[in-house]
Design an enzyme around this catalytic site. Structure first.
Site, PDB file in Angstrom:
ATOM      1  N   ARG A 273      64.781  12.589   3.644  1.00 47.43           N
ATOM      2  CA  ARG A 273      63.640  11.889   4.260  1.00 47.43           C
ATOM      3  C   ARG A 273      63.584  10.432   3.791  1.00 47.43           C
ATOM      4  NH1 ARG A 273      60.001  15.223   7.338  1.00 47.43           N
ATOM      5  NH2 ARG A 273      60.497  17.205   6.386  1.00 47.43           N
TER       6      ARG A 273
ATOM      7  N   ASP B  23      64.299  17.472  -0.951  1.00 40.92           N
ATOM      8  CA  ASP B  23      64.235  16.012  -1.053  1.00 40.92           C
ATOM      9  C   ASP B  23      63.866  15.521  -2.458  1.00 40.92           C
ATOM     10  OD1 ASP B  23      64.648  16.210   1.690  1.00 40.92           O
ATOM     11  OD2 ASP B  23      62.531  15.927   2.176  1.00 40.92           O
TER      12      ASP B  23
ATOM     13  N   ARG C 244      91.060   5.625   5.273  1.00 42.14           N
ATOM     14  CA  ARG C 244      89.882   5.490   6.126  1.00 42.14           C
ATOM     15  C   ARG C 244      88.611   5.249   5.318  1.00 42.14           C
ATOM     16  NH1 ARG C 244      91.050  10.546  10.259  1.00 42.14           N
ATOM     17  NH2 ARG C 244      92.042   9.285  11.869  1.00 42.14           N
TER      18      ARG C 244
ATOM     19  N   THR D  78      61.132  21.509  -1.954  1.00 41.58           N
ATOM     20  CA  THR D  78      61.774  20.582  -1.023  1.00 41.58           C
ATOM     21  C   THR D  78      63.140  20.204  -1.579  1.00 41.58           C
ATOM     22  OG1 THR D  78      61.809  18.336  -0.149  1.00 41.58           O
ATOM     23  CG2 THR D  78      60.407  18.668  -2.037  1.00 41.58           C
TER      24      THR D  78
ATOM     25  N   MET E 136      70.544  14.278   3.811  1.00 42.64           N
ATOM     26  CA  MET E 136      69.095  14.332   4.055  1.00 42.64           C
ATOM     27  C   MET E 136      68.320  13.668   2.913  1.00 42.64           C
ATOM     28  SD  MET E 136      68.399  18.062   5.693  1.00 42.64           S
ATOM     29  CE  MET E 136      68.546  18.327   7.449  1.00 42.64           C
TER      30      MET E 136
ATOM     31  N   GLY F 264      56.179  22.299   1.081  1.00 42.34           N
ATOM     32  CA  GLY F 264      56.339  20.869   0.814  1.00 42.34           C
ATOM     33  C   GLY F 264      55.038  20.136   1.066  1.00 42.34           C
TER      34      GLY F 264
ATOM     35  N   ARG G 210      85.175   6.930   9.931  1.00 39.22           N
ATOM     36  CA  ARG G 210      84.737   8.215  10.463  1.00 39.22           C
ATOM     37  C   ARG G 210      83.382   8.575   9.852  1.00 39.22           C
ATOM     38  NH1 ARG G 210      88.270   7.138  13.383  1.00 39.22           N
ATOM     39  NH2 ARG G 210      90.076   8.386  14.018  1.00 39.22           N
TER      40      ARG G 210
ATOM     41  N   GLU H 252      69.578   9.578   4.959  1.00 39.95           N
ATOM     42  CA  GLU H 252      69.108   9.495   6.357  1.00 39.95           C
ATOM     43  C   GLU H 252      67.996   8.456   6.552  1.00 39.95           C
ATOM     44  OE1 GLU H 252      67.565  13.343   7.471  1.00 39.95           O
ATOM     45  OE2 GLU H 252      66.049  13.341   5.891  1.00 39.95           O
TER      46      GLU H 252
ATOM     47  N   GLY I 257      52.181  24.830  13.143  1.00 36.08           N
ATOM     48  CA  GLY I 257      51.167  25.826  12.794  1.00 36.08           C
ATOM     49  C   GLY I 257      50.191  25.379  11.727  1.00 36.08           C
TER      50      GLY I 257
HETATM   51  O1  F6P Z   1      62.218  17.842   3.955  1.00 36.47           O
HETATM   52  C1  F6P Z   1      63.397  18.560   4.023  1.00 36.47           C
HETATM   53  C2  F6P Z   1      64.254  18.088   5.151  1.00 36.47           C
HETATM   54  O2  F6P Z   1      65.457  18.826   5.148  1.00 36.47           O
HETATM   55  C3  F6P Z   1      64.542  16.595   5.173  1.00 36.47           C
HETATM   56  O3  F6P Z   1      65.513  16.208   4.235  1.00 36.47           O
HETATM   57  C4  F6P Z   1      64.914  16.375   6.609  1.00 36.47           C
HETATM   58  O4  F6P Z   1      64.651  15.065   7.025  1.00 36.47           O
HETATM   59  C5  F6P Z   1      64.017  17.337   7.341  1.00 36.47           C
HETATM   60  O5  F6P Z   1      63.608  18.315   6.401  1.00 36.47           O
HETATM   61  C6  F6P Z   1      64.641  17.999   8.517  1.00 36.47           C
HETATM   62  O6  F6P Z   1      63.666  18.741   9.161  1.00 36.47           O
HETATM   63  P1  F6P Z   1      63.965  19.771  10.330  1.00 36.47           P
HETATM   64  O7  F6P Z   1      64.496  21.025   9.685  1.00 36.47           O
HETATM   65  O8  F6P Z   1      62.640  19.968  10.955  1.00 36.47           O
HETATM   66  O9  F6P Z   1      64.986  19.154  11.217  1.00 36.47           O
END
Ligand code: F6P
Length: 355
Positions: A181, A137, A172, A135, A179, A112, A271, A232, A76
């Site tokens: 980004r 992040d 293990r 955010t 998360m 964000g 795991r 990630e 959007g």
């Molecule tokens: O920016 C916040 C965040 O949670 C990131 O850490 C992650 O990569 C992304 O958004 C996930 O986005 P969505 O909710 O669109 O899967």
């Protein structure tokens, strides 16, 4: 004289503390003699006239709640709005018309990177906007912390704690993907707080051989389990980020890659846990409620002062207003030579880089 009218919206992914910002802004606006309209689903609500009055009654009880009362979307963008035929169209003029028709004197946009960029473009077109960064992040250089980050860290730390007991019981290697980004803040903080053995972050590319070597070294020292926290956005030396979906550039799945990378080199079972949106949902911790409340109050004050084009930010213990333009220009990465990484290394955490 007619009351001043503030609009408020939340854009982008949700984050614990959004409701606390809304609540503080509405209460402060009331004290400043203004009324508040809530715009639903970010800027999208201005295209579909999805607006609701926000009063002290409608916001009652929202302080501890996760998510956002106003709902949100990371689609959007009015400048690149899907035209229904696979392309995009610019609907920013409709947004501007809606803001004028609704007699909004100042708009608080909580969001964000993407939302802040839209806010800056609308500001450049004369729309009176104040921004609040959000955010999990924590990747904006203009502010020391964003609300939601510490809640995500707390959730990830609890996950590390829980993985510890099961890892220890089974001898293990447990790999936890968090998360963040392209920034390693959540992994770094949760890894240190949870006492991880290895932390892999985008800012320090890892070598699978080094990860395996540090696991074997711990084994020689008598430990038969390992906890790896991987961001990630982490990548191997010379490698690429791991995307769930390359088109939308949704990151995810690197933990499985790490498992595959080291499986042949160690004799422990592995795991994988991908923590996902659990880090974003639920109630904000006290720190984030307080930061969000301070941001909401400061944003409403900026609107009252007609100090537009600014974003509220935390520097040290104080809240400041910084140009939105500066905020979007500078992402904040973990400094591989910084104190946090040095502290982690001092307590024996490996970053998989052999240092
Ligand atoms: O920016 C916040 C965040 O949670 C990131 O850490 C992650 O990569 C992304 O958004 C996930 O986005 P969505 O909710 O669109 O899967």
């Amino acid at each position: 004289m007619a009351k001043k009218r503030i609009g408020i919206l939340t854009g982008g992914g949700d984050c614990p503390g959004l409701n606390a910002v809304i609540r503080a802004a509405v209460r402060t606006a009331r004290d400043n003699g203004s009324e508040v309209l809530g715009v639903q689903l970010g800027f999208e609500g201005l295209l579909s006239n999805a607006v609701v009055p926000l009063t002290t009654e409608t916001i009652r009880g929202i302080l501890p709640k996760g998510g956002t009362l106003l709902r949100t979307t990371n689609r959007g963008n009015p400048f690149e709005y899907p035209d229904g035929h696979g392309g995009c169209t610019d609907r920013s003029d409709e947004v501007i018309r809606a803001i004028n028709d609704l007699r909004i004197d100042g708009l608080i946009a909580i969001g964000g990177d993407g939302t802040l960029r839209i806010a800056q473009r609308l500001c450049d077109m004369g729309i009176p906007i104040v921004a609040v960064p959000k955010t999990i992040d924590n990747d904006l250089a203009a502010t020391d912390y964003t609300f939601g980050f510490h809640t995500a860290v707390a959730v990830a730390t609890e996950a590390v704690d829980r993985l510890h007991t099961t890892a220890e019981s089974h001898d293990r290697v447990m790999i936890l993907e968090v998360m963040g980004r392209n920034c390693g803040w959540i992994a770094l903080f949760a890894g240190i707080a949870g006492g991880a053995d290895i932390i892999l972050i985008p800012e320090i590319a890892y070598s699978p051989d080094e990860v395996a070597r540090s696991i074997r070294e711990r084994q020689r020292e008598g430990s038969k389990f390992d906890i790896i926290v991987v961001a990630e956005g982490a990548k191997r030396i010379g490698g690429e980020e791991h995307y769930l979906d390359k088109v939308s550039r949704r990151l995810g799945g690197i933990a499985y890659q790490v498992a595959e990378d080291i499986a042949q080199q160690i004799d422990l079972e592995i795991r994988v846990t991908v923590l996902g949106h659990i880090q974003r949902g639920g109630s904000p911790i006290a720190y984030d409620r307080i930061l969000a409340t301070r941001f909401g109050k400061a944003a409403a004050d900026l609107v009252a002062d007609r100090d537009f084009g600014k974003m509220v930010a935390l520097r040290g213990d104080d809240i400041y207003a910084v140009p939105i333009r500066d905020a979007v220009a500078n992402p904040k990465y973990v400094d591989p030579e910084g104190q946090m990484v040095a502290t982690a290394r001092s307590v024996g955490i490996s970053f998989g880089d052999g240092k």
